[in-house]
Design a protein around this motif. Structure first.
Motif, short mmCIF file in Angstrom:
data_model
loop_
_atom_site.label_atom_id
_atom_site.label_comp_id
_atom_site.label_asym_id
_atom_site.label_seq_id
_atom_site.Cartn_x
_atom_site.Cartn_y
_atom_site.Cartn_z
N ARG A 199 -16.24 -1.14 -9.94
CA ARG A 199 -15.32 -1.88 -9.07
C ARG A 199 -13.93 -1.27 -9.20
O ARG A 199 -13.48 -0.96 -10.30
CB ARG A 199 -15.31 -3.34 -9.51
CG ARG A 199 -14.75 -4.31 -8.50
CD ARG A 199 -14.87 -5.74 -9.00
NE ARG A 199 -16.23 -6.23 -9.02
CZ ARG A 199 -16.90 -6.57 -10.11
NH1 ARG A 199 -16.33 -6.46 -11.29
NH2 ARG A 199 -18.14 -7.00 -10.05
N ASP A 200 -13.26 -1.11 -8.09
CA ASP A 200 -11.92 -0.51 -8.09
C ASP A 200 -10.84 -1.55 -8.34
O ASP A 200 -10.94 -2.68 -7.87
CB ASP A 200 -11.62 0.13 -6.73
CG ASP A 200 -12.38 1.43 -6.51
OD1 ASP A 200 -12.44 2.23 -7.45
OD2 ASP A 200 -12.89 1.64 -5.39
N PHE A 201 -9.80 -1.13 -9.07
CA PHE A 201 -8.54 -1.86 -8.99
C PHE A 201 -7.86 -1.42 -7.71
O PHE A 201 -7.87 -0.23 -7.38
CB PHE A 201 -7.64 -1.54 -10.18
CG PHE A 201 -7.98 -2.31 -11.41
CD1 PHE A 201 -7.58 -3.64 -11.53
CD2 PHE A 201 -8.69 -1.72 -12.44
CE1 PHE A 201 -7.89 -4.36 -12.67
CE2 PHE A 201 -9.00 -2.45 -13.58
CZ PHE A 201 -8.60 -3.77 -13.70
N VAL A 202 -7.25 -2.36 -7.03
CA VAL A 202 -6.81 -2.08 -5.68
C VAL A 202 -5.32 -2.42 -5.55
O VAL A 202 -4.83 -3.34 -6.21
CB VAL A 202 -7.72 -2.92 -4.75
CG1 VAL A 202 -6.95 -3.76 -3.81
CG2 VAL A 202 -8.77 -2.04 -4.10
N VAL A 203 -4.59 -1.63 -4.80
CA VAL A 203 -3.15 -1.81 -4.65
C VAL A 203 -2.82 -1.96 -3.17
O VAL A 203 -3.12 -1.05 -2.39
CB VAL A 203 -2.37 -0.60 -5.22
CG1 VAL A 203 -0.87 -0.77 -5.05
CG2 VAL A 203 -2.74 -0.36 -6.68
N PRO A 204 -2.23 -3.07 -2.78
CA PRO A 204 -1.96 -3.25 -1.35
C PRO A 204 -0.83 -2.35 -0.85
O PRO A 204 0.11 -2.06 -1.58
CB PRO A 204 -1.55 -4.72 -1.26
CG PRO A 204 -1.01 -5.05 -2.61
CD PRO A 204 -1.79 -4.21 -3.59
N SER A 205 -0.98 -1.92 0.37
CA SER A 205 0.06 -1.09 0.98
C SER A 205 1.04 -1.97 1.76
O SER A 205 0.63 -2.79 2.58
CB SER A 205 -0.58 -0.08 1.93
OG SER A 205 0.42 0.49 2.76
N ARG A 206 2.33 -1.81 1.48
CA ARG A 206 3.35 -2.55 2.22
C ARG A 206 3.51 -1.97 3.61
O ARG A 206 3.62 -2.69 4.60
CB ARG A 206 4.70 -2.46 1.46
CG ARG A 206 5.89 -3.08 2.20
CD ARG A 206 7.17 -2.91 1.41
NE ARG A 206 7.43 -1.51 1.10
CZ ARG A 206 8.04 -0.65 1.93
NH1 ARG A 206 8.45 -1.04 3.12
NH2 ARG A 206 8.22 0.61 1.58
N ILE A 207 3.43 -0.63 3.67
CA ILE A 207 3.71 0.03 4.93
C ILE A 207 2.54 -0.08 5.90
O ILE A 207 2.73 -0.10 7.11
CB ILE A 207 4.07 1.52 4.67
CG1 ILE A 207 5.32 1.57 3.78
CG2 ILE A 207 4.29 2.28 5.96
CD1 ILE A 207 5.64 2.94 3.24
N HIS A 208 1.34 -0.14 5.34
CA HIS A 208 0.15 -0.21 6.18
C HIS A 208 -0.56 -1.53 5.95
O HIS A 208 -1.38 -1.64 5.03
CB HIS A 208 -0.79 0.96 5.88
CG HIS A 208 -0.13 2.29 6.08
ND1 HIS A 208 0.07 2.85 7.32
CD2 HIS A 208 0.41 3.15 5.20
CE1 HIS A 208 0.69 4.01 7.20
NE2 HIS A 208 0.92 4.22 5.91
N PRO A 209 -0.25 -2.53 6.74
CA PRO A 209 -0.81 -3.87 6.53
C PRO A 209 -2.33 -3.85 6.46
O PRO A 209 -2.98 -3.18 7.28
CB PRO A 209 -0.33 -4.64 7.76
CG PRO A 209 0.86 -3.90 8.25
CD PRO A 209 0.63 -2.46 7.91
N GLY A 210 -2.87 -4.56 5.47
CA GLY A 210 -4.31 -4.68 5.38
C GLY A 210 -5.01 -3.47 4.78
O GLY A 210 -6.23 -3.43 4.72
N ARG A 211 -4.24 -2.49 4.35
CA ARG A 211 -4.86 -1.32 3.73
C ARG A 211 -4.49 -1.28 2.25
O ARG A 211 -3.47 -1.82 1.84
CB ARG A 211 -4.40 -0.04 4.41
CG ARG A 211 -4.80 -0.04 5.88
CD ARG A 211 -4.68 1.32 6.46
NE ARG A 211 -5.06 1.29 7.89
CZ ARG A 211 -5.37 2.36 8.57
NH1 ARG A 211 -5.34 3.55 7.99
NH2 ARG A 211 -5.71 2.26 9.83
N PHE A 212 -5.35 -0.60 1.50
CA PHE A 212 -5.21 -0.63 0.05
C PHE A 212 -5.44 0.75 -0.54
O PHE A 212 -6.28 1.51 -0.06
CB PHE A 212 -6.23 -1.60 -0.57
CG PHE A 212 -6.03 -3.02 -0.12
CD1 PHE A 212 -5.30 -3.91 -0.89
CD2 PHE A 212 -6.56 -3.47 1.10
CE1 PHE A 212 -5.11 -5.21 -0.47
CE2 PHE A 212 -6.37 -4.77 1.52
CZ PHE A 212 -5.64 -5.65 0.74
#
Length: 623
Positions: A199-212
């Motif tokens: 399972r990945d640790f995931v980091v949300p993107s501020r610039i690209h909504p809904g992408r990680f």
RNA sequence: GGGGGCGUGGUGUAGCGGUUAGCAUAUCGGCCUGUCAAGCCGGAGGUCGCGGGUUCAAAUCCCGUCGCUCCCGCCA
């Protein structure tokens, strides 16, 4: 500098020198007019002697000198010393003196001398620590307390030594690969999530909504791309992240020696790592390596003899297989297990025949978490008869009445058991029998004191299966990872007999711990595509998730392979630590929390909004 | 997701239905010039993780919960 010398370096030959030391008060021994301070810095401990006598007093008052003043401030130092407590940070000036005869301390490197203080200054006061930092008493303290005050725990000699050992090991590794023309390259921490593996640790993107982004489980794809980029020899001391449940040897973030080489075969990578581990062992450990060169076991051999792909070779007690012997046994447990496609294997417990019923029950309980329903056992309590066979009178066993004479004789022979030994048997599917016996073997090794903890038993395990069937997802999955190459002769059966395909993969094992694993990779895009298809990925999925790899392979990919080694496990083994937390500066708990920082923690709504994240409560409160 | 262990002064522990909750160590005060786990004397410090229940009575029994830990699943 607030010190002229360290607390670990002064010797008898320094007697007479005027020195200034700074450090922490390890312990204070207050005799009233005479106070000893053990002053500690990272290099060691020096005894500071503070009295109101500037000359330094001979022992036992044999030659009491007058309290003459020669301009220093001994009385002031004594007053200060009486204020000082454990872990105060102080600066001391004074003269190095050989200790009076009979008062040397052989336990200390600096035990021949002491510093007679003329000046003592408190640089920093300290609250009473929550646990004792000097000596080893702290080992007994609840780990939660130690983790909350990790900066204090790390002052303790054992932890400090562990981190120093880790430093030495990493430095050695770096130099080893620098010397062999490897290029150290840093790869990104912010990567792309893929469905394969942990399972990945995931980091949300501020610039690209809904992408990680995803944090790397290892720099696997990057290092292969570096081979395509033409670097030929790459390594990195790389931080890796896996969001899986933790164990004594698993943390959510950990460090790997990651390396990759072009134009090599498995034997080349193995030879290099073996050389590295041999010289590393000589550098950082007094323990001898049990077998040189490292024994090489196939996966099948390892499973057959040890029931596990990371055997601890420091002791024998190989498993034995009696499936055929008992295939038609009257004993239903055996017969039915075999009929259902299971296997019957066992292990010998040396001198275990007289174990108490409770001890045997403990062994049975021990085996249950692995799915075994129980243990069949036969104790060889008496002597074999003249014909070399054991009669019922000389055996102790609840199952003996179900076994034929041939079966008993066969079991004794297969186990290699002799008078006084206990035979333990598990009958179940291989996926239960092997792990149960593998762990039982370790337990017996421990109970019967068979493990020589002064040995380094390295080995290689090779010829792993390439694939394993995932019954939950009803598909074949890569055992190593999807870039691992099959052995050349096995590509032809990839589709028809996936279970029989062997990988060009190798694990290196030390004392029963898997410390590293690697493989020769697939370097041709058509084979990589076949592999992805074998794993059940659609063309669309392959394109979305691994298209960049397939494309890269089309621009001249050299044959390449590599390995990754778990730094914490290696350090823990050399440090005789039971958990990798003991060789990490700031480890997390078994539930992934940081008790010092109190992470993970909630974040502001503003911060969430910026990241386009809405938090969903796990257990919504019903209104 | 599941199972086991642990949770009592700062720390390590004893107590496991009625104890003034005991001990060690740390800590505080006093005495003390050769200690190195200093010693001797004295003192302070605990709502027994938290919540609920059973009971005349709960640290002790039951249920729940939280934390730490080990293991199974999981970890290419």
């Amino acid at each position: 500098m607030l010190k002229t010398h360290t607390c670990g370096e002064l010797r008898a030959s320094d007697a007479g020198k005027e020195v200034t030391l700074s450090g922490w008060v390890n312990r204070r021994r207050d005799h009233g007019g005479l106070i000893f301070l053990d002053l500690r810095d990272r290099s060691g401990i020096t005894q500071i002697t503070v009295s109101d006598d500037p000359e330094g007093n001979p022992p036992n008052g044999a030659n009491p000198s007058s309290a003459s003043s020669n301009g220093n401030n001994c009385a002031g130092a004594l007053a200060t010393a009486s204020q000082v407590r454990s872990e105060f940070v102080v600066q001391v000036s004074g003269s190095v003196q050989k200790r009076p005869q009979g008062f040397e301390n052989a336990e200390l490197e600096t035990g021949e001398i002491e510093v007679i203080a003329s000046e003592l200054q408190i640089l920093s006061e300290a609250r009473t620590p929550p646990f004792v930092l000097s000596g080893n008493q702290g080992d007994e303290v609840d780990e939660a307390v130690r983790l909350k005050y990790r900066y204090l725990d790390l002052r303790r000699p054992r932890l400090a030594a562990n981190l120093r050992l880790r430093h030495d090991i990493v430095r050695f590794i770096r130099n080893f690969f620098y010397d062999r023309d490897f290029l150290e390259v840093e790869t990104p921490i912010l990567l792309k999530s893929t469905p394969e593996g942990a399972r990945d640790f995931v980091v949300p993107s501020r610039i690209h909504p809904g992408r990680f982004y995803a944090l790397p489980q290892s720099p696997q794809q990057m290092k292969q791309l570096l081979m395509i980029a033409g670097f030929e020899r790459y390594f990195q001391i790389a931080r890796c992240f896996r969001d899986e449940d933790l164990r004594a040897d698993r943390q959510p973030e950990f460090t790997q020696l990651d390396l990759e080489m072009s134009f090599v075969e498995a034997a080349d990578v193995m030879a290099l790592i073996e050389e590295m581990l041999i010289s590393l062992s000589a550098e950082v450990s007094d323990k001898p390596i049990q077998n040189l060169p490292f024994p090489v076991l196939t996966y099948d051999e390892a499973m057959d003899k040890y029931g596990i792909d990371r055997p601890d070779l420091r002791f024998g007690l190989q498993l034995f297989d009696v499936t055929e012997l008992v295939r038609n046994s009257r004993f239903g447990v055996f017969k039915n297990a075999v009929a259902a496609g299971g296997i019957v294997k066992g292990i010998r417990y040396p001198q275990g025949a007289q174990l108490s019923r409770k001890d045997i029950d403990d062994l049975i309980e021990y085996v249950k978490p692995y799915g075994a329903k129980g243990l069949a056992w036969i104790g060889l309590t008496g002597d074999a008869g003249d014909n070399g066979q054991y009669s019922t009178d000389n055996l102790r066993s609840p199952i003996i009445k179900f076994l034929s004479e041939e079966e008993i004789a066969g079991l004794v022979t297969a186990s290699g058991a002799e008078k006084g030994d206990l035979i333990l048997l598990v009958a179940d599917e291989p996926g239960v029998t092997n792990p149960a016996l593998a762990n039982l073997r370790l337990e017996i090794g421990d109970r019967a004191n068979l493990v020589d903890s002064n040995l380094l038993a390295f080995c290689w395990v090779v010829d792993f299966p390439l694939l394993e069937y995932d019954s939950q997802e009803d598909r074949w999955g890569a055992i190593h990872h999807p870039f691992t190459s099959a052995r050349d002769e096995d590509w032809s059966i990839l589709e028809e007999r996936p279970a029989d395909v062997r990988a060009k993969a190798y694990d290196v094992v030390l004392n029963g711990w898997e410390i590293g694993g690697g493989s020769i990779r697939i370097h041709r895009s058509n084979l990589q595509m076949r592999m992805f298809q074998r794993l059940g990925l659609s063309e669309k999925e392959v394109d979305e998730q691994f298209g960049h790899m397939l494309e890269a392979f089309q621009y001249g990919a050299p044959p390449h392979g590599g390995i990754a080694m778990g730094i914490e496990r290696v350090v823990a083994l050399f440090a005789d630590a039971q958990s990798i937390r003991e060789v990490m500066a700031f480890p997390k708990t078994a539930t992934g929390t940081d008790l010092l920082l109190e992470a993970p923690s909630p974040v502001d709504d503003d911060q969430l909004a910026e990241l386009h994240i809405a938090v969903r409560e796990r257990n919504p409160v019903k209104s």
